[in-house]
Write an enzyme that holds these catalytic residues in place. Sequence first.
Site, PDB file in Angstrom:
ATOM      1  N   ARG A  44       0.892  -1.167  -0.098  1.00 60.41           N
ATOM      2  CA  ARG A  44       0.015  -0.168  -0.026  1.00 60.41           C
ATOM      3  C   ARG A  44       1.045   1.150   0.010  1.00 60.41           C
ATOM      4  O   ARG A  44       2.099   1.300   0.036  1.00 60.41           O
ATOM      5  CB  ARG A  44      -0.920   0.243   1.238  1.00 60.41           C
ATOM      6  N   ASP A 235      -2.205  10.734  -2.185  1.00 61.95           N
ATOM      7  CA  ASP A 235      -2.802   9.852  -3.045  1.00 61.95           C
ATOM      8  C   ASP A 235      -2.842  10.214  -4.462  1.00 61.95           C
ATOM      9  O   ASP A 235      -2.863   9.572  -5.308  1.00 61.95           O
ATOM     10  CB  ASP A 235      -3.776   8.855  -2.553  1.00 61.95           C
TER      11      ASP A 235
HETATM   12  O1  MRU Z   1      -4.492   3.319   2.349  1.00 62.65           O
HETATM   13  P1  MRU Z   1      -2.717   3.485   2.074  1.00 62.65           P
HETATM   14  O2  MRU Z   1      -2.313   2.925   3.415  1.00 62.65           O
HETATM   15  O3  MRU Z   1      -2.440   2.885   0.744  1.00 62.65           O
HETATM   16  O4  MRU Z   1      -2.911   5.218   2.087  1.00 62.65           O
HETATM   17  C1  MRU Z   1      -1.566   5.585   2.169  1.00 62.65           C
HETATM   18  C2  MRU Z   1      -1.615   6.894   2.211  1.00 62.65           C
HETATM   19  O5  MRU Z   1      -2.438   7.798   2.444  1.00 62.65           O
HETATM   20  C3  MRU Z   1      -0.086   7.937   2.136  1.00 62.65           C
HETATM   21  O6  MRU Z   1      -0.082   8.839   2.910  1.00 62.65           O
HETATM   22  C4  MRU Z   1       0.028   8.279   0.648  1.00 62.65           C
HETATM   23  O7  MRU Z   1      -0.040   7.030  -0.303  1.00 62.65           O
HETATM   24  C5  MRU Z   1       1.097   8.861   0.277  1.00 62.65           C
HETATM   25  S1  MRU Z   1       2.748   8.507   0.762  1.00 62.65           S
HETATM   26  C6  MRU Z   1       3.616   7.783  -0.258  1.00 62.65           C
END
Ligand code: MRU
Length: 370
Positions: A44, A235
């Site tokens: 993730r 994201d």
């Molecule tokens: O749901 P996830 O754990 O994939 O969410 C990750 C995040 O929200 C991070 O802050 C995001 O990917 C940016 S960090 C590289």
Amino acid sequence: MRTVEWVDGRVRIIDQRALPWELVLVEYDDYLDVARAITDMVVRGAPAIGAAAAFGMALAARQFDANNRQELLRYLQEAQALLVKARPTAVNLKWAVNKVMKAGSSEALFRVEDIRNEMLRAAKRIANQDVKANRRMGVYGAALIKDGDTVLHHCNTGALATVDWGTALGVIRTAHQQGKRFHVLLDETRPRLQGARLSGWELTEAGIPFEIIADSAAGHFMRTGKVDLVLVGSDRTAANGDVANKIGTYSLAVLAKENGIPFYAVVPTSTIDMSLPSGEQIPIEERTPDEVRSPYGMALVPDEYPVRNPAFDVTPHRYVTGIVTENGIAYPPYEVNLPRAVEGSLAQELEEEDLPYTHEQLSLFDDLDA
Ligand code: MRU
């Protein structure tokens, strides 16, 4: 060790569900398993899932026994559609899969074998460029951290969320490497606890002092003057600077503004979606209610209690002090400065002012392109 890597014809991934208790590596030779690993959050973090999906495309190109170019490309279009759907919010997924597909679809490639090789090369390039972008953002962003600061961080944005080093946590790593002394408050990040489990693990490994706080404690620490800077990842960031990130980010940004605390998002250009005029168009993933009812299998409430579980929120750009990219820090107006960050024309301008690094320092990371 990288979070996502191509090893002997397979994709090797760190299984993030097992941390911080155990470092487990999983290997895949079927792109469908990679897609499942992304959906189930074995891997993730926006850049990490982009790289995983890019290698997934390279796997797809190898696992299908095609007789000719057309046959292979038809099969790859199915793989592309499936991988892109694995998670909806992080734009890196679509960006990376489309890039690998485009590389493989070049008219110059006639032989099936050439398409396969080109796609693998493209996936490796995406992975290497992510590391390089993170190292560059680290240098730009570290200038924001002063000795004695307390930095509040949300979710996990470190080496585990990327191919290596990290975005917001990469800035923290770089500042630590530069010898700065500062403290980090880690939001635990309900419901999946990426802050407590994954950022806690990474900062422990790196020897960076931190404390975990409940998400709901962030406002208390901000109001009582205990936070100097908020750093988050993203994201998907829209063209106007609206930042989609892990659920809870918006509340932090509003609290930061209310308390006069700078709020920066650390965002590689692969996460900026210039096709979206604002954050209103960013799809927000809603995940299974079980993550809230019974995190990691521990039942907190009865199964029949109704739950909502949006995984991300959008922070309007008016709350964002600046956006750290690998090409420099973009400040408002974002409509003007984000395109410059994406094109790469921002850094020179900023460097002519008084930022404490040079082209020469940044070029140290150029070898990672190879
Ligand atoms: O749901 P996830 O754990 O994939 O969410 C990750 C995040 O929200 C991070 O802050 C995001 O990917 C940016 S960090 C590289």
